[in-house]
Write an enzyme that holds these catalytic residues in place. Structure first.
Site, PDB file in Angstrom:
ATOM      1  N   LEU A  72       9.475   3.823 -12.983  1.00  0.00           N
ATOM      2  CA  LEU A  72      10.057   5.040 -13.548  1.00  0.00           C
ATOM      3  C   LEU A  72      11.278   5.528 -12.773  1.00  0.00           C
ATOM      4  O   LEU A  72      11.899   6.512 -13.161  1.00  0.00           O
ATOM      5  CB  LEU A  72       8.996   6.138 -13.631  1.00  0.00           C
ATOM      6  CG  LEU A  72       7.819   5.799 -14.553  1.00  0.00           C
ATOM      7  CD1 LEU A  72       6.752   6.889 -14.507  1.00  0.00           C
ATOM      8  CD2 LEU A  72       8.285   5.580 -15.990  1.00  0.00           C
ATOM      9  N   TYR A 113      -4.849   1.366   4.311  1.00  0.00           N
ATOM     10  CA  TYR A 113      -3.383   1.183   4.285  1.00  0.00           C
ATOM     11  C   TYR A 113      -2.904   0.677   5.636  1.00  0.00           C
ATOM     12  O   TYR A 113      -3.146   1.318   6.650  1.00  0.00           O
ATOM     13  CB  TYR A 113      -2.667   2.494   3.983  1.00  0.00           C
ATOM     14  CG  TYR A 113      -2.935   3.105   2.635  1.00  0.00           C
ATOM     15  CD1 TYR A 113      -3.587   2.407   1.620  1.00  0.00           C
ATOM     16  CD2 TYR A 113      -2.544   4.407   2.355  1.00  0.00           C
ATOM     17  CE1 TYR A 113      -3.830   2.989   0.385  1.00  0.00           C
ATOM     18  CE2 TYR A 113      -2.782   4.994   1.119  1.00  0.00           C
ATOM     19  CZ  TYR A 113      -3.429   4.280   0.141  1.00  0.00           C
ATOM     20  OH  TYR A 113      -3.668   4.861  -1.083  1.00  0.00           O
ATOM     21  N   GLY A 160       7.353   2.264  -9.009  1.00  0.00           N
ATOM     22  CA  GLY A 160       8.813   2.284  -8.952  1.00  0.00           C
ATOM     23  C   GLY A 160       9.497   2.047 -10.284  1.00  0.00           C
ATOM     24  O   GLY A 160      10.715   2.236 -10.411  1.00  0.00           O
ATOM     25  N   LEU A 217       5.088   7.054  -9.957  1.00  0.00           N
ATOM     26  CA  LEU A 217       6.320   6.446 -10.456  1.00  0.00           C
ATOM     27  C   LEU A 217       6.075   5.034 -10.985  1.00  0.00           C
ATOM     28  O   LEU A 217       7.004   4.245 -11.131  1.00  0.00           O
ATOM     29  CB  LEU A 217       7.391   6.419  -9.362  1.00  0.00           C
ATOM     30  CG  LEU A 217       7.972   7.785  -8.984  1.00  0.00           C
ATOM     31  CD1 LEU A 217       8.922   7.651  -7.803  1.00  0.00           C
ATOM     32  CD2 LEU A 217       8.680   8.424 -10.173  1.00  0.00           C
ATOM     33  N   ALA A 218       4.806   4.727 -11.276  1.00  0.00           N
ATOM     34  CA  ALA A 218       4.455   3.419 -11.846  1.00  0.00           C
ATOM     35  C   ALA A 218       5.028   2.285 -11.000  1.00  0.00           C
ATOM     36  O   ALA A 218       5.768   1.421 -11.484  1.00  0.00           O
ATOM     37  CB  ALA A 218       4.935   3.315 -13.292  1.00  0.00           C
ATOM     38  N   GLY A 266      13.798   3.665 -12.717  1.00  0.00           N
ATOM     39  CA  GLY A 266      14.857   3.091 -13.538  1.00  0.00           C
ATOM     40  C   GLY A 266      15.527   1.869 -12.946  1.00  0.00           C
ATOM     41  O   GLY A 266      16.422   1.290 -13.569  1.00  0.00           O
ATOM     42  N   LYS A 267      15.095   1.449 -11.756  1.00  0.00           N
ATOM     43  CA  LYS A 267      15.792   0.310 -11.145  1.00  0.00           C
ATOM     44  C   LYS A 267      15.296  -1.037 -11.657  1.00  0.00           C
ATOM     45  O   LYS A 267      15.919  -2.067 -11.394  1.00  0.00           O
ATOM     46  CB  LYS A 267      15.690   0.367  -9.624  1.00  0.00           C
ATOM     47  CG  LYS A 267      14.312   0.105  -9.047  1.00  0.00           C
ATOM     48  CD  LYS A 267      14.384   0.175  -7.518  1.00  0.00           C
ATOM     49  CE  LYS A 267      13.022  -0.084  -6.872  1.00  0.00           C
ATOM     50  NZ  LYS A 267      13.113  -0.029  -5.397  1.00  0.00           N
TER      51      LYS A 267
END
Length: 315
Positions: free
Chosen positions: A219, A53, A217, A214-215, A221-222
């Site tokens: 999940l 990373y 991002g 959160l997949a 919802g954005k």
């Protein structure tokens, strides 16, 4: 914040693990320090990172996240209060995934130097290395544990057959076993963990810390249409979630979030925390607003009806 025992290890972790993949990538050093300060003040105590990373970012060579975490722990004098998870085996310029004994011996020294510490709390094999026998890899870890450079070991990205094979080698050769697994797992991406792999982890009391919780991002919802994909650097990673099943999951998250006065991301993480066979999800933040949301998710309790609705949507 109530802690959870991580499998058979002696590690007691918060129900949410802070993802360090953004440090040195979408969060600069100052922002990373602020996020870390905020998270640990709220009771989070575990950081997940890796030597690689964030090698993928322009101008980076790998090790940026570990370096920032090391500087932060040094400046705060809090190493004894932080549980550090890092990983080895990704391509750091050697041209392949590598879990050979010689490579691990070199890589751990580089990670320890960047982290400015004498010991890694949990060291994970990042990927399967098909060219290196499990016996060689586990033997290298045995030496690191014996010398006090590593406390516990685990693996990421193994399927049930591969994990079982590694456990058998550890038992047959009297070597340390993988006590923690880090699989990809979230409300949308369930197939690779649910089933034989989850059953094995539960039977063997293996701690499980999930990534992509959160997949990328989705999940949160954005991202609800292709027009939303430009909202972040990870937008293109979300495109494949924009199908009928993905929309059902978002609708269920919206419904549960409304009932719980929460955000969809908080509900998605709380679902993982409530899942048998999972110790904690990993999630990252690039702002204090996002960090506050992660902290709230660790305190959010879903009831049986909430979970049933989310399960049905993700089936």
């Amino acid at each position: 914040m109530q802690k959870r025992r991580l499998g058979r290890t002696d590690l007691e972790i918060a129900p949410l693990v802070l993802g360090g993949n953004v440090f040195g990538w979408t969060a600069d050093e100052k922002t990373s320090f602020d996020l870390l300060d905020h998270a640990f003040a709220a009771g989070l105590n575990t950081i997940d990172t890796a030597d690689v990373y964030s090698r993928w970012a322009s101008g980076n060579s790998g090790g940026e996240s570990e370096t920032i975490i090391g500087k932060w722990m040094k400046s705060r004098g809090n190493r004894d209060k932080v549980i550090v998870i890092t990983k080895v085996g990704s391509d750091m310029g050697q041209g392949k995934r590598d879990l050979s004994a010689g490579y691990i011996a070199r890589a751990v020294e580089a990670s320890l130097k960047r982290l400015q510490t004498d010991v890694i709390d949990l060291y994970l094999s990042h990927w399967l290395d098909p060219e290196t026998p499990y016996e060689e890899t586990l033997g290298a870890y045995q030496k690191l544990i014996a010398t006090g450079k590593v406390r516990n070991i685990g693996a990421s990205n193994l399927d049930a057959e591969q994990l079982k094979a590694a456990l058998n080698v550890a038992k047959d050769k009297n070597l340390p076993r993988y006590d923690v697994l880090q699989p990809e797992y979230n409300l949308y991406d369930r197939a690779s963990y649910d089933g034989p792999l989850r059953d094995l982890c539960m039977a063997e009391d293996i701690g499980v810390v999930t990534y992509f919780s959160l997949a990328s991002g989705f999940l949160s919802g954005k991202y609800r249409s292709e027009a939303d994909l430009g909202k972040s650097a990870r937008g293109e990673d979300v495109k494949h979630y924009l199908d009928a099943r993905g929309m059902r999951i978002l609708a269920a998250l919206d419904a549960v979030a409304a009932r719980r006065s929460a955000k969809p991301a908080e509900v998605a993480l709380a679902w993982i925390m409530a899942r048998a066979g999972v110790t904690a999800p990993i999630a990252s933040a690039t702002s204090l607003v996002q960090m506050d949301s992660l902290i709230r998710s660790a305190e959010l309790k879903l009831d049986a009806a909430d979970i049933a609705e989310l399960d049905a949507a993700s089936a």
